[in-house]
Design a protein around this motif. Structure first.
Motif, PDB file in Angstrom:
ATOM      1  N   VAL A   1       5.126   8.718 -12.251  1.00 34.46           N
ATOM      2  CA  VAL A   1       5.375   8.603 -10.810  1.00 34.46           C
ATOM      3  C   VAL A   1       4.873   7.237 -10.374  1.00 34.46           C
ATOM      4  CG1 VAL A   1       4.905   9.534  -8.521  1.00 34.46           C
ATOM      5  CG2 VAL A   1       5.115  11.095 -10.479  1.00 34.46           C
ATOM      6  N   ILE A   2       5.790   6.395  -9.924  1.00 34.58           N
ATOM      7  CA  ILE A   2       5.452   5.042  -9.489  1.00 34.58           C
ATOM      8  C   ILE A   2       5.289   5.035  -7.978  1.00 34.58           C
ATOM      9  CG2 ILE A   2       6.288   2.655  -9.363  1.00 34.58           C
ATOM     10  CD1 ILE A   2       7.793   3.231 -12.002  1.00 34.58           C
ATOM     11  N   LEU A   3       4.223   4.402  -7.513  1.00 36.42           N
ATOM     12  CA  LEU A   3       3.997   4.240  -6.080  1.00 36.42           C
ATOM     13  C   LEU A   3       4.342   2.785  -5.748  1.00 36.42           C
ATOM     14  CD1 LEU A   3       0.873   5.471  -4.135  1.00 36.42           C
ATOM     15  CD2 LEU A   3       2.202   3.484  -3.480  1.00 36.42           C
ATOM     16  N   THR A   4       5.465   2.606  -5.057  1.00 39.53           N
ATOM     17  CA  THR A   4       5.950   1.268  -4.698  1.00 39.53           C
ATOM     18  C   THR A   4       5.870   1.093  -3.194  1.00 39.53           C
ATOM     19  OG1 THR A   4       7.491   1.306  -6.556  1.00 39.53           O
ATOM     20  CG2 THR A   4       7.923  -0.305  -4.833  1.00 39.53           C
ATOM     21  N   VAL A   5       5.369  -0.069  -2.777  1.00 43.25           N
ATOM     22  CA  VAL A   5       5.385  -0.433  -1.359  1.00 43.25           C
ATOM     23  C   VAL A   5       6.162  -1.740  -1.226  1.00 43.25           C
ATOM     24  CG1 VAL A   5       3.257   0.763  -0.724  1.00 43.25           C
ATOM     25  CG2 VAL A   5       3.147  -1.605  -1.500  1.00 43.25           C
TER      26      VAL A   5
ATOM     27  N   LYS B   1       0.742   3.242   5.061  1.00 37.96           N
ATOM     28  CA  LYS B   1       1.736   4.309   5.138  1.00 37.96           C
ATOM     29  C   LYS B   1       1.780   5.146   3.858  1.00 37.96           C
ATOM     30  CE  LYS B   1       4.679   1.277   7.847  1.00 37.96           C
ATOM     31  NZ  LYS B   1       5.865   0.433   7.736  1.00 37.96           N
ATOM     32  N   ALA B   2       1.200   4.621   2.776  1.00 35.97           N
ATOM     33  CA  ALA B   2       1.230   5.309   1.481  1.00 35.97           C
ATOM     34  C   ALA B   2       0.002   6.176   1.227  1.00 35.97           C
ATOM     35  CB  ALA B   2       1.383   4.287   0.360  1.00 35.97           C
ATOM     36  N   VAL B   3      -0.935   6.219   2.167  1.00 32.02           N
ATOM     37  CA  VAL B   3      -2.129   7.043   1.993  1.00 32.02           C
ATOM     38  C   VAL B   3      -1.715   8.494   1.753  1.00 32.02           C
ATOM     39  CG1 VAL B   3      -4.187   7.975   3.161  1.00 32.02           C
ATOM     40  CG2 VAL B   3      -3.676   5.531   3.281  1.00 32.02           C
ATOM     41  N   GLY B   4      -2.314   9.107   0.752  1.00 30.07           N
ATOM     42  CA  GLY B   4      -2.003  10.487   0.397  1.00 30.07           C
ATOM     43  C   GLY B   4      -0.965  10.603  -0.711  1.00 30.07           C
ATOM     44  N   ARG B   5      -0.267   9.521  -1.006  1.00 30.17           N
ATOM     45  CA  ARG B   5       0.739   9.573  -2.070  1.00 30.17           C
ATOM     46  C   ARG B   5       0.055   9.574  -3.431  1.00 30.17           C
ATOM     47  NH1 ARG B   5       5.321   5.380  -1.176  1.00 30.17           N
ATOM     48  NH2 ARG B   5       5.871   6.168  -3.237  1.00 30.17           N
ATOM     49  N   THR B   6       0.730  10.151  -4.401  1.00 28.39           N
ATOM     50  CA  THR B   6       0.183  10.276  -5.746  1.00 28.39           C
ATOM     51  C   THR B   6       0.987   9.429  -6.729  1.00 28.39           C
ATOM     52  OG1 THR B   6       1.536  12.212  -6.225  1.00 28.39           O
ATOM     53  CG2 THR B   6      -0.659  12.614  -5.294  1.00 28.39           C
TER      54      THR B   6
ATOM     55  N   LEU C   1      -3.200   0.276 -17.082  1.00 24.76           N
ATOM     56  CA  LEU C   1      -2.368   1.451 -16.836  1.00 24.76           C
ATOM     57  C   LEU C   1      -1.859   1.517 -15.398  1.00 24.76           C
ATOM     58  CD1 LEU C   1      -4.331   4.027 -18.972  1.00 24.76           C
ATOM     59  CD2 LEU C   1      -2.064   3.099 -19.442  1.00 24.76           C
ATOM     60  N   LEU C   2      -2.716   1.188 -14.433  1.00 24.73           N
ATOM     61  CA  LEU C   2      -2.304   1.271 -13.032  1.00 24.73           C
ATOM     62  C   LEU C   2      -1.258   0.219 -12.684  1.00 24.73           C
ATOM     63  CD1 LEU C   2      -5.673   2.115 -11.270  1.00 24.73           C
ATOM     64  CD2 LEU C   2      -3.796   3.671 -11.878  1.00 24.73           C
ATOM     65  N   ASN C   3      -1.264  -0.903 -13.390  1.00 24.38           N
ATOM     66  CA  ASN C   3      -0.243  -1.917 -13.131  1.00 24.38           C
ATOM     67  C   ASN C   3       1.161  -1.444 -13.499  1.00 24.38           C
ATOM     68  OD1 ASN C   3      -1.799  -3.917 -11.938  1.00 24.38           O
ATOM     69  ND2 ASN C   3      -2.453  -4.726 -13.908  1.00 24.38           N
ATOM     70  N   HIS C   4       1.255  -0.346 -14.237  1.00 22.30           N
ATOM     71  CA  HIS C   4       2.568   0.240 -14.537  1.00 22.30           C
ATOM     72  C   HIS C   4       3.105   1.072 -13.363  1.00 22.30           C
ATOM     73  CE1 HIS C   4       1.489  -0.659 -18.720  1.00 22.30           C
ATOM     74  NE2 HIS C   4       2.770  -0.542 -18.978  1.00 22.30           N
ATOM     75  N   VAL C   5       2.227   1.503 -12.457  1.00 24.72           N
ATOM     76  CA  VAL C   5       2.679   2.464 -11.442  1.00 24.72           C
ATOM     77  C   VAL C   5       2.319   2.117  -9.996  1.00 24.72           C
ATOM     78  CG1 VAL C   5       2.773   4.406 -13.051  1.00 24.72           C
ATOM     79  CG2 VAL C   5       0.644   3.952 -11.810  1.00 24.72           C
ATOM     80  N   LEU C   6       1.476   1.134  -9.762  1.00 27.93           N
ATOM     81  CA  LEU C   6       1.159   0.704  -8.395  1.00 27.93           C
ATOM     82  C   LEU C   6       1.804  -0.661  -8.192  1.00 27.93           C
ATOM     83  CD1 LEU C   6      -2.592   1.726  -8.138  1.00 27.93           C
ATOM     84  CD2 LEU C   6      -0.594   3.004  -7.389  1.00 27.93           C
ATOM     85  N   VAL C   7       2.851  -0.706  -7.370  1.00 28.23           N
ATOM     86  CA  VAL C   7       3.711  -1.883  -7.320  1.00 28.23           C
ATOM     87  C   VAL C   7       3.982  -2.299  -5.881  1.00 28.23           C
ATOM     88  CG1 VAL C   7       5.989  -2.778  -7.958  1.00 28.23           C
ATOM     89  CG2 VAL C   7       4.842  -1.119  -9.444  1.00 28.23           C
TER      90      VAL C   7
END
Length: 170
Positions: free
Chosen positions: A12-16, A24-29, A83-89
């Motif tokens: 699950v990627i979190l992209t802003v 606006k992404a607070v609470g997202r996983t 690892l987080l650089n794969h999914v926090l973008v």
């Protein structure tokens, strides 16, 4: 070894669009791909941090040791950025600076043969003005096939924009 990209169905990627959208992404996983530590890199970590000369080697089984193939806890934490650089973008270039850890607990042993991944939640975002956005993440180092995680941690990361963001035109 390393990141397993053969099955990314649970990633699950979190992209802003830009760092200013982080509140606006607070609470997202998010969930990273599965990862397996390379034995040679683990040995290099032990050498670089002088753990190879520790008076009670981790490899010794029994009362004082954990047996063969232990991945040292700080080595696991050192993998967070990778690892987080794969999914926090962010779609706009920015630099995420490691700002520290508030809380870490090593819950169960992780071995070289274990696959693990990071699942997490964006808990809080603090606007630091021109410095950027301080992001607080609740993280769990899941180990495949186990109920108990390898570790849990709360991490802070300062997302600094590469260039000043344009103000929206009204």
């Amino acid at each position: 070894m390393g990141v397993d990209m053969t099955d990314t169905s649970e990633v699950v990627i979190l992209t802003v669009p830009r760092p200013s959208d982080l509140p606006k992404a607070v609470g997202r996983t998010f969930t990273t791909p599965w990862f397996t530590m390379d034995a040679d890199r683990s040995e290099q970590f032990e050498f670089a941090t002088y753990l190879d000369s520790y008076p009670h080697p981790y490899g010794v089984a029994g009362d004082d040791g954990y047996g063969e193939g232990l991945v040292e806890g700080y080595h696991l934490l050192g993998m967070l950025d990778y690892l987080l650089n794969h999914v926090l973008v962010s779609q706009v270039p920015c630099t995420p600076w490691n700002y520290g850890l508030d809380r870490v607990r090593f819950v169960s042993v992780v071995r070289l043969t274990d696959r693990f991944r990071i699942t997490g939640t964006l808990r809080e975002v603090v606007d630091r003005g021109e410095q950027g956005y301080l992001v607080v993440l609740d993280l769990v180092g899941e180990v495949e096939g186990r109920d108990k995680p390898g570790f849990v941690a709360t991490q802070r990361v300062l997302w600094t924009p590469a260039a000043p963001e344009e103000k929206p035109h009204v």
